[in-house]
Design a protein around this motif. Structure first.
Motif, PDB file in Angstrom:
ATOM      1  N   ASN A 361      45.202  31.761  48.689  1.00  0.00           N
ATOM      2  CA  ASN A 361      44.566  31.427  47.409  1.00  0.00           C
ATOM      3  C   ASN A 361      43.175  32.050  47.268  1.00  0.00           C
ATOM      4  OD1 ASN A 361      46.814  29.852  46.694  1.00  0.00           O
ATOM      5  ND2 ASN A 361      45.967  28.056  47.724  1.00  0.00           N
ATOM      6  N   LEU A 362      43.060  33.294  47.742  1.00  0.00           N
ATOM      7  CA  LEU A 362      41.791  34.027  47.615  1.00  0.00           C
ATOM      8  C   LEU A 362      41.686  34.634  46.218  1.00  0.00           C
ATOM      9  CD1 LEU A 362      41.789  35.953  51.033  1.00  0.00           C
ATOM     10  CD2 LEU A 362      40.622  33.792  50.500  1.00  0.00           C
ATOM     11  N   SER A 363      40.465  34.794  45.735  1.00  0.00           N
ATOM     12  CA  SER A 363      40.237  35.461  44.454  1.00  0.00           C
ATOM     13  C   SER A 363      40.313  36.972  44.660  1.00  0.00           C
ATOM     14  CB  SER A 363      38.880  35.077  43.880  1.00  0.00           C
ATOM     15  OG  SER A 363      37.830  35.588  44.689  1.00  0.00           O
ATOM     16  N   ASN A 364      40.479  37.702  43.571  1.00  0.00           N
ATOM     17  CA  ASN A 364      40.514  39.164  43.665  1.00  0.00           C
ATOM     18  C   ASN A 364      39.210  39.721  44.226  1.00  0.00           C
ATOM     19  OD1 ASN A 364      43.125  39.439  42.673  1.00  0.00           O
ATOM     20  ND2 ASN A 364      42.452  39.570  40.534  1.00  0.00           N
ATOM     21  N   LYS A 365      38.092  39.066  43.889  1.00  0.00           N
ATOM     22  CA  LYS A 365      36.799  39.525  44.386  1.00  0.00           C
ATOM     23  C   LYS A 365      36.702  39.345  45.899  1.00  0.00           C
ATOM     24  CE  LYS A 365      31.890  39.275  43.309  1.00  0.00           C
ATOM     25  NZ  LYS A 365      30.855  38.643  42.449  1.00  0.00           N
ATOM     26  N   GLN A 366      37.197  38.215  46.394  1.00  0.00           N
ATOM     27  CA  GLN A 366      37.179  37.976  47.839  1.00  0.00           C
ATOM     28  C   GLN A 366      38.063  38.983  48.577  1.00  0.00           C
ATOM     29  OE1 GLN A 366      38.402  33.809  47.526  1.00  0.00           O
ATOM     30  NE2 GLN A 366      36.464  33.163  48.459  1.00  0.00           N
ATOM     31  N   ILE A 367      39.217  39.252  47.985  1.00  0.00           N
ATOM     32  CA  ILE A 367      40.139  40.215  48.610  1.00  0.00           C
ATOM     33  C   ILE A 367      39.537  41.608  48.598  1.00  0.00           C
ATOM     34  CG2 ILE A 367      42.441  41.255  48.466  1.00  0.00           C
ATOM     35  CD1 ILE A 367      43.393  38.625  47.185  1.00  0.00           C
ATOM     36  N   MET A 368      38.809  41.950  47.532  1.00  0.00           N
ATOM     37  CA  MET A 368      38.169  43.274  47.445  1.00  0.00           C
ATOM     38  C   MET A 368      37.193  43.463  48.614  1.00  0.00           C
ATOM     39  SD  MET A 368      35.907  44.952  44.361  1.00  0.00           S
ATOM     40  CE  MET A 368      34.541  43.803  44.646  1.00  0.00           C
ATOM     41  N   GLU A 369      36.439  42.419  48.930  1.00  0.00           N
ATOM     42  CA  GLU A 369      35.498  42.515  50.036  1.00  0.00           C
ATOM     43  C   GLU A 369      36.235  42.701  51.375  1.00  0.00           C
ATOM     44  OE1 GLU A 369      32.282  42.754  49.711  1.00  0.00           O
ATOM     45  OE2 GLU A 369      32.519  42.581  47.535  1.00  0.00           O
ATOM     46  N   ILE A 370      37.383  42.039  51.504  1.00  0.00           N
ATOM     47  CA  ILE A 370      38.181  42.193  52.720  1.00  0.00           C
ATOM     48  C   ILE A 370      38.711  43.628  52.855  1.00  0.00           C
ATOM     49  CG2 ILE A 370      40.333  41.493  53.870  1.00  0.00           C
ATOM     50  CD1 ILE A 370      39.891  38.680  52.722  1.00  0.00           C
ATOM     51  N   THR A 371      39.190  44.174  51.746  1.00  0.00           N
ATOM     52  CA  THR A 371      39.741  45.535  51.792  1.00  0.00           C
ATOM     53  C   THR A 371      38.671  46.552  52.135  1.00  0.00           C
ATOM     54  OG1 THR A 371      39.446  45.804  49.393  1.00  0.00           O
ATOM     55  CG2 THR A 371      41.575  44.964  50.144  1.00  0.00           C
ATOM     56  N   LYS A 372      37.457  46.326  51.637  1.00  0.00           N
ATOM     57  CA  LYS A 372      36.353  47.235  51.968  1.00  0.00           C
ATOM     58  C   LYS A 372      36.092  47.254  53.474  1.00  0.00           C
ATOM     59  CE  LYS A 372      33.590  47.067  47.724  1.00  0.00           C
ATOM     60  NZ  LYS A 372      32.286  46.606  47.142  1.00  0.00           N
ATOM     61  N   LYS A 373      36.010  46.058  54.072  1.00  0.00           N
ATOM     62  CA  LYS A 373      35.726  45.949  55.506  1.00  0.00           C
ATOM     63  C   LYS A 373      36.873  46.538  56.324  1.00  0.00           C
ATOM     64  CE  LYS A 373      32.850  41.821  54.980  1.00  0.00           C
ATOM     65  NZ  LYS A 373      32.746  40.375  55.282  1.00  0.00           N
ATOM     66  N   ARG A 374      38.110  46.269  55.934  1.00  0.00           N
ATOM     67  CA  ARG A 374      39.266  46.758  56.667  1.00  0.00           C
ATOM     68  C   ARG A 374      39.344  48.290  56.593  1.00  0.00           C
ATOM     69  NH1 ARG A 374      42.782  43.154  59.689  1.00  0.00           N
ATOM     70  NH2 ARG A 374      41.879  41.118  59.206  1.00  0.00           N
ATOM     71  N   LYS A 375      38.927  48.839  55.484  1.00  0.00           N
ATOM     72  CA  LYS A 375      38.945  50.281  55.299  1.00  0.00           C
ATOM     73  C   LYS A 375      37.907  50.952  56.196  1.00  0.00           C
ATOM     74  CE  LYS A 375      40.729  53.841  53.092  1.00  0.00           C
ATOM     75  NZ  LYS A 375      42.152  54.215  53.242  1.00  0.00           N
TER      76      LYS A 375
END
Length: 376
Positions: A361-375
């Protein structure tokens, strides 16, 4: 007296033009009969006297002398001038109205010709208004067809809006408007028969036009598709799905995971095992908040088997899917509906055995931050 009758008759509605002509014929007959029996004239002279008196020419060659003759001549003259004025006024008014409409129509068509790109909306009802509002927000040029002038009276035409208060199929108007500059035709009337006829009219002359049609009844979706509509939208279906999703919100789980495309079927089996439904998948591109969404809406294990079998037989599709997973670093979210939170907890524990779960139940903004770090 003559002016009073003229004003009275010329204010009558235009629909009485037929009655006016009938009354002139009746008055003419009255003049001929009266001229013969009251004025004592023969048939030819009776016709002549009736015409000259009704037209108020009055050459003076036949002068009424008795009281009854004068009453007859007066009634014939007054009635004649009034009726003739009424009929000719209506004919002139109709001609002016038609010329005005033609002039307005010609100006509108010239205006359309100057538009570079535009959308066409057929039907400005509840659905059409929402479509127009969305297009207007995006500053798109729009042509609206709706024969109901009251529905469009609040619209103000400008360089980006043309309103045509006529049936879209009248004189093939829609076919003239659908050309290379038309991006899309949106048919949003509440009558499926009308929508079908508009689709057929467009397809006769514009086989490459992109047509999106509303279907008020589910059973008419296939008919509109066969007629040539590229996309059919049913408010009934969409509304039903929205109602379901809203009602299921307490039992909706958005699970953000990371795994390769080779693990799709294992994941699908686990979701189906707990009687849950995979509603859609969001693919998260690193650094971009809004995901790419793909609707699934299935809990049938057979669907999963068919999908995996399809990928096995179609290498191009498998390569495209692998490229998509690579672009998002294997990070995506599942919208899953299920019976209760206890089931979700069991599902999450089971999924953790063969994939990485990044959060729920993460927001799109929270997921965006995760994708940045994972990248990184």
């Amino acid at each position: 007296m003559r002016k009073f009758i003229f004003k009275l008759l010329t204010k009558l509605p235009t629909k009485y033009i037929t009655n006016g002509i009938f009354l002139i014929v009746l008055l003419f007959a009255y003049g001929i009969i009266g001229s013969h029996f009251i004025m004592g004239l023969n048939l030819i002279d009776s016709i002549y006297y009736s015409v000259s008196t009704m037209a108020t020419v009055g050459y003076g060659d036949y002068v009424p002398s008795t009281g009854i003759q004068k009453i007859f001549a007066t009634t014939l003259a007054l009635s004649g001038v009034g009726l003739l004025a009424y009929v000719f006024n209506i004919i002139l008014t109709n001609f002016q109205e038609r010329m005005t409409k033609y002039s307005k129509g010609a100006r509108k068509m010239r205006k359309i010709g100057r538009m570079d790109d535009y959308y066409i909306i057929c039907g400005y009802g509840r659905v059409g208004k929402v479509v127009f509002q969305e297009l207007n927000k995006r500053k798109q040029s729009v042509i609206i067809f709706d024969k109901n002038t009251e529905a469009t009276e609040d619209l103000v035409e400008n360089e980006n809006l043309v309103v045509i208060n006529k049936d879209a199929t009248e004189n093939n108007l829609i076919s003239q408007a659908v050309n290379d500059n038309c991006r899309s035709v949106i048919i949003s009337t509440g009558d499926d028969v009308t929508n079908l006829f508009i689709v057929l009219t467009i397809r006769e002359t514009n086989p490459d036009a992109w047509i999106v049609s509303r279907a008020s009844k589910i059973e008419n979706i296939s008919r509109l598709k066969k007629a040539g509509a590229d996309k059919i939208v049913s408010p009934e279906v969409i509304g039903g799905k929205d109602l379901y999703l809203e009602s299921a919100k307490p039992h909706i789980l958005r699970l953000t995971v990371q795994h390769s495309s080779d693990e799709i079927f294992d994941e699908f089996k686990t979701i189906a095992k707990y009687g849950c439904t995979l509603e859609n998948i969001d693919y998260h591109i690193p650094g971009i908040e809004t995901p790419l969404s793909r609707e699934i809406s299935t809990m049938n294990i057979e669907d999963g088997k068919r999908y995996v079998d399809y990928l096995r037989k179609n290498k191009d599709a498998k390569n495209a899917l692998d490229n998509l997973y690579g672009a998002v670093n294997n990070i995506h979210s599942h919208l899953i509906s299920g019976p209760d939170n206890e089931t979700f907890n069991k599902l999450i524990k089971d999924l953790e055995k063969h994939q990485t779960i990044l959060g729920k139940n993460l927001s799109n903004k929270q997921i965006m931050e995760i994708t940045k770090k994972r990248k990184e």
